[in-house]
Write a protein that holds these residues in place. Structure first.
Motif, mmCIF file in Angstrom:
data_model
loop_
_atom_site.group_PDB
_atom_site.id
_atom_site.type_symbol
_atom_site.label_atom_id
_atom_site.label_comp_id
_atom_site.label_asym_id
_atom_site.label_seq_id
_atom_site.Cartn_x
_atom_site.Cartn_y
_atom_site.Cartn_z
ATOM 1 N N SER A 21 27.953 42.874 50.056
ATOM 2 C CA SER A 21 28.446 41.588 50.744
ATOM 3 C C SER A 21 29.890 41.366 49.943
ATOM 4 O O SER A 21 30.688 40.696 50.497
ATOM 5 N N TRP A 23 29.782 47.312 54.431
ATOM 6 C CA TRP A 23 28.582 46.545 54.953
ATOM 7 C C TRP A 23 27.483 47.527 55.727
ATOM 8 O O TRP A 23 26.637 47.314 55.938
ATOM 9 N N ASP A 56 22.967 45.827 57.029
ATOM 10 C CA ASP A 56 23.764 45.175 58.191
ATOM 11 C C ASP A 56 24.262 46.423 58.878
ATOM 12 O O ASP A 56 24.758 47.240 58.485
ATOM 13 N N GLN A 95 28.268 36.687 51.529
ATOM 14 C CA GLN A 95 28.872 38.038 52.301
ATOM 15 C C GLN A 95 30.457 37.488 52.611
ATOM 16 O O GLN A 95 30.674 36.450 53.176
ATOM 17 N N LEU A 123 33.645 37.325 54.317
ATOM 18 C CA LEU A 123 34.011 37.129 55.855
ATOM 19 C C LEU A 123 35.614 37.218 56.022
ATOM 20 O O LEU A 123 36.069 36.809 55.228
ATOM 21 N N LEU A 162 34.073 40.183 58.520
ATOM 22 C CA LEU A 162 33.532 41.606 58.180
ATOM 23 C C LEU A 162 34.708 42.704 58.375
ATOM 24 O O LEU A 162 35.439 42.477 59.262
#
Lengths: 522, 130
Positions: free
Chosen positions: A65, A70, A438, A511, A513, A515
């Motif tokens: 994360s 990921w 993920d 996490q 972000l 991603l």
């Protein structure tokens, strides 16, 4: 002179594959000796059960994360923190020989340094930091790559092409004509990704990795401090060790693994208790991730195929152990032994028939999560050998390497250095270890978060293609070591489930972000 | 079908962006390839690893600012349509969008990576920060 560090990794190796961990098939005397004379961690988990995120955790000391890798196919940022860079700044010579995989292997446009280095047959690429400083890629003075076979843009493939072109076609072809992971079978049982490989043992990547490691070590001054990551691509599939070595383990002599329920109805009943992606993968109706062959249905796996895959794996593990033995002998010859710390582990596990499955994916059970991990401190450090049962993670490796070098814990890591004993683990709060999954592969979305604590493994599925976020898994390892009984929905275990989930939410890093993009399937 | 879409907001007029993005012969100036050659409705692009992709130019629509091409005569690619759009953002600047739909599915991810790289570079070129 300080303590040198030999960091040995394999790829996709199970905890129970080693003699020191109860394995009875593969002979692994060199690794067993490391465990006997060092610290053997019996509950070490990866922070993700596929290569790129897991390896990125090793080098950064961060959870997926945080470091942003990921899923497989997502490149680790070139300016991500690196324990190799930290050690190099402290005067260490640094190298990584073998499988790196911080960046996609499938890189036709040569966007990534790993691909470019191998394509140009060079061993470093300079990178400019935001402050204008030039540093070698990820802090390694020397990077020399190998992967599973002799294909792709890695130095090993270049070496085979240049020196032994006749061996090129002997390896299993990993991808099919659709560039999917191949489901082609071979060997005696037509097991997927098994092939009788005519390559000479001396030309196989396991020995090549050891040879190139020794060549780099031999290039150093005897007084140098060094950090060397020797990274074997095996025993990851394909299962195609040199045919000359097959006599080591006859698959016909093997018992089926304890984790393989021989009765199909029993297998299906066990899988039916788990979140839907388990059974849907087993019956071939939902292949969520690229790491398993798209066109292979686990329900077709036969007991003999399980035996043959296991035999091939044991053979590959023996070859790794022997290669390690050669490198340790060379270190001894150099007079370094008393000042060399050796850390041995792997990036994730492999089903090898457990639950009737092979390969890996979003399945947080011991098959994929319980890793061999051994730290043999330098004899000069006078550390007492121990077995550590407390939960630890690969996320602790970076801080461990810093501590060996006498450096403060880097500010970028998310876990402290590995404990030296269970008492040390208790004092320093090693209570839990976390694992994330993920994946978004076109329209298939799977996510989960897992905690292991107090002998329990608890996984919460995240909302995705098959799950709405209410599903999960809860296993009591003391009473269910094979994780056959999912207690997630058992009312008697509601309290422990709630406690573990609260701990998971509290401990898991948020996490980062947005991603990072998926730049390749792997 | 493997389908990807990558985009970049660019601080320049759509017309200025289209001058480079809409010219099939200028692909190598911003996309991560070594060179390209255009002959009529054909284009050949050369990758750093030595691969050559043959393409048919399907559409160059200067009014809509849309470019489309398809990879042809390729031993691996069985189906492909690439689309590059430059869209007015309504504030005098633009958004460049690169989409690919293709088989094998997974190759779309690699082209997406290249598109991301290319769009980042063309943004820097057009904004004068390269």
């Amino acid at each position: 002179m300080g303590r040198r560090i030999l960091f040995i990794t394999t790829d996709q190796q199970r905890f129970d594959s080693l003699g020191c961990n109860g394995g009875t098939i593969a002979r692994t005397p060199n690794i067993d000796a490391l465990a006997r004379n060092g610290i053997n961690y019996t509950r070490a988990h990866p922070q993700n059960v596929v290569c790129m995120p897991s390896r990125s955790t090793m080098v950064t000391g961060q959870h997926p994360s945080t470091h942003g890798v990921w899923m497989n196919g997502v490149a680790l940022s070139p300016d991500a923190p690196s324990i190799a860079a930290t050690l190099r700044s402290a005067g260490y010579k640094t190298a990584l020989v073998g499988k790196a995989h911080f960046e996609p292997l499938l890189d036709p446009f040569q966007l990534f340094a790993e691909t470019r280095m191998a394509a140009n047959n060079v061993f470093t690429e300079m990178y400019t930091l935001p402050d204008g400083t030039m540093v070698p890629h990820r802090g390694f003075d020397h990077m020399e790559f190998a992967t599973h076979g002799a294909q792709g843009s890695v130095h090993y493939a270049q070496w085979i092409r240049q020196n032994h072109p006749e061996a090129l076609g002997q390896f299993f072809t990993v991808l099919d004509h659709e560039l999917e992971v191949s489901a082609v079978g071979g060997g005696d049982t037509n097991a997927p990704q098994v092939k009788f490989n005519e390559v000479h043992r001396e030309w196989y990547h396991t020995d090549w990795v050891a040879d190139r490691t020794m060549a780099w070590l031999d290039s150093l001054d005897v007084n140098d401090d060094w950090f060397c990551w020797m990274s074997f691509p095996d025993p990851h599939h394909p299962w195609d060790p040199p045919k000359s070595e097959l006599g080591r383990v006859n698959w016909r002599d093997l018992d089926l693994p304890e984790g393989y329920p021989t009765d199909a109805t029993m297998r299906e009943n066990i899988l039916a208790q788990k979140p839907a992606h388990w059974a849907k993968w087993y019956d071939g109706s939902f292949v969520s991730n690229y790491e398993a062959p798209l066109h292979w249905v686990p329900a077709t796996l036969t007991p003999d195929q399980v035996r043959e895959v296991n035999a091939m794996t044991h053979i590959e593990n023996e070859l790794i152990d022997e290669a390690i033995g050669r490198v340790l002998k060379m270190i001894e010859t150099k007079g370094w032994t008393s000042d060399v710390d050796i850390v041995f582990t792997t990036d994730h596990g492999e089903f090898q028939g457990d639950f009737g499955l092979l390969f890996k994916g979003p399945y947080h059970v011991d098959s994929l999560m319980r890793l061999p991990m051994i730290w043999k401190p330098a004899p000069s450090a006078n550390v007492t050998p121990a077995v550590v049962t407390a939960p630890v993670g690969l996320v602790s490796l970076a801080a461990t390497f810093a501590s060996i070098a006498g450096l403060p814990t880097p500010d970028y890591v998310e876990a402290p250095a590995l404990p030296l004993s269970d008492a040390d683990a208790q004092t320093r709060g090693f209570e839990r270890v976390l694992t994330e999954w993920d994946s978004i592969l076109f329209e298939k979305i799977i996510g989960s978060r897992t905690i292991h604590r107090d002998g329990w493994t608890c996984t919460q599925m995240l909302p995705g293609t098959l799950h709405d976020g209410t599903e999960g898994e809860l296993y009591d390892h003391a009473n269910d070591p094979l994780q056959h009984v999912n207690l997630w929905n058992d009312s008697q275990h509601k309290a422990i489930r709630g406690d573990l989930l609260a701990d998971l939410r509290s401990a898991m890093p948020q996490q980062v972000l947005p991603l990072r993009p998926v730049d390749a399937p792997v | 079908m493997g389908s990807i879409r990558r985009s970049q907001h660019i601080k320049c007029t759509p017309e200025k962006a289209w001058e480079i993005i809409g010219d099939p012969s200028r692909l190598h100036e911003w996309f991560p390839i070594v060179s390209c050659r255009v002959e009529g409705a054909k284009r050949w692009i050369h990758l750093a690893n030595g691969l050559v992709f043959e393409e048919d130019i399907v559409l160059v629509d200067n009014s809509m600012r849309r470019f489309q091409y398809t990879i042809v005569n390729n031993p691996i690619v069985t189906q492909h349509l690439g689309t590059v759009d430059v869209i007015d953002d309504g504030r005098g600047e633009c958004i460049a969008i690169y989409s690919t739909d293709m088989k094998p599915n997974v190759l779309a991810l690699g082209i997406g990576a290249a598109a991301n790289h290319g769009l980042t570079k063309v943004k820097k070129i057009l904004e004068g920060t390269l």
